[in-house]
Design an enzyme around this catalytic site. Sequence first.
Site, short mmCIF file in Angstrom:
data_model
loop_
_atom_site.label_atom_id
_atom_site.label_comp_id
_atom_site.label_asym_id
_atom_site.label_seq_id
_atom_site.Cartn_x
_atom_site.Cartn_y
_atom_site.Cartn_z
N GLY A 27 0.83 -1.20 0.00
CA GLY A 27 0.00 0.00 0.00
C GLY A 27 0.86 1.25 0.00
O GLY A 27 2.01 1.24 -0.45
N CYS A 28 0.32 2.32 0.52
CA CYS A 28 1.01 3.61 0.56
C CYS A 28 2.39 3.49 1.18
O CYS A 28 2.54 3.05 2.32
CB CYS A 28 0.18 4.61 1.34
SG CYS A 28 1.04 6.12 1.78
N PHE A 29 3.43 3.90 0.45
CA PHE A 29 4.78 3.75 1.00
C PHE A 29 5.05 4.70 2.15
O PHE A 29 5.98 4.48 2.94
CB PHE A 29 5.88 3.81 -0.06
CG PHE A 29 5.88 4.98 -1.01
CD1 PHE A 29 5.20 6.16 -0.76
CD2 PHE A 29 6.60 4.88 -2.21
CE1 PHE A 29 5.24 7.23 -1.65
CE2 PHE A 29 6.64 5.94 -3.10
CZ PHE A 29 5.95 7.12 -2.82
N TRP A 30 4.27 5.76 2.30
CA TRP A 30 4.42 6.62 3.48
C TRP A 30 4.14 5.79 4.74
O TRP A 30 4.87 5.89 5.73
CB TRP A 30 3.45 7.79 3.42
CG TRP A 30 3.58 8.69 2.25
CD1 TRP A 30 4.65 8.80 1.40
CD2 TRP A 30 2.60 9.62 1.77
NE1 TRP A 30 4.38 9.74 0.43
CE2 TRP A 30 3.14 10.26 0.63
CE3 TRP A 30 1.32 9.97 2.21
CZ2 TRP A 30 2.44 11.23 -0.09
CZ3 TRP A 30 0.61 10.94 1.49
CH2 TRP A 30 1.17 11.56 0.36
N CYS A 31 3.07 5.00 4.68
CA CYS A 31 2.69 4.16 5.83
C CYS A 31 3.72 3.06 6.07
O CYS A 31 4.15 2.83 7.20
CB CYS A 31 1.33 3.52 5.59
SG CYS A 31 -0.04 4.64 5.24
#
Length: 227
Positions: A57-61
Amino acid sequence: MKRSLLLLLALSTAFACQSKTDKKSQETAEAVPAKEIKTSLTAQDLSKYKKAYFAAGCFWCVEAIFESVTGVKEVYSGYAGGTEKDPTYRDVGSGRTSHAEAVEIYYDPQEVNFFQLVQVFFGSHDPTTLNRQGPDRGPQYRSIAFYSNEEEQNIILAYMDALRENNVYDRPIVTEVTPLDTFYMAEEYHQDYEKRNPNNPYVQNVSIPRLNRFKENFPDLLKEDAH
């Protein structure tokens, strides 16, 4: 193994983000400079450690989650799993490439092993949602466990078999298991995005809650300053 499976049973749906916040519409120019966040590790320092790669999923997370794990020395956001050379966030984020948002993890095998990183991977996202993770949809958010050698491949596959045999999920696991070809570093402003943009709506509504759920369920894997 038993303990982790029990945890994952409880987490099988908990990590599916419920927020409707759209990541693509929540980028902000208000950011802490990267030099105030990233470590001073040099290329020579990093060469001492092993590497692992995942897309969840979101690479920030995902970056923030793995950076909270004991033995992980550095994590970089980037793109992998596709065929296009030198992908950009604009192309990947809009689904115009075959790449997924991914992370590159540098870790000390004396403190954490690849099996434990696989536990973190499956324990911090929903591997049963095809081309989706929470509010983020598209193949760029698909679940991928990359391997660099046969041993890593066997660890991933054995862990997935255990999840299925113990009926941890009520839907089929759709995680791709594929060899790592090339990891492309994401643009500088994506690195440590969660730390640098704590007031960003997506970070507040999706990233931080996801990180906190992981911390609550895997306290034994956390760095001292991550509790």
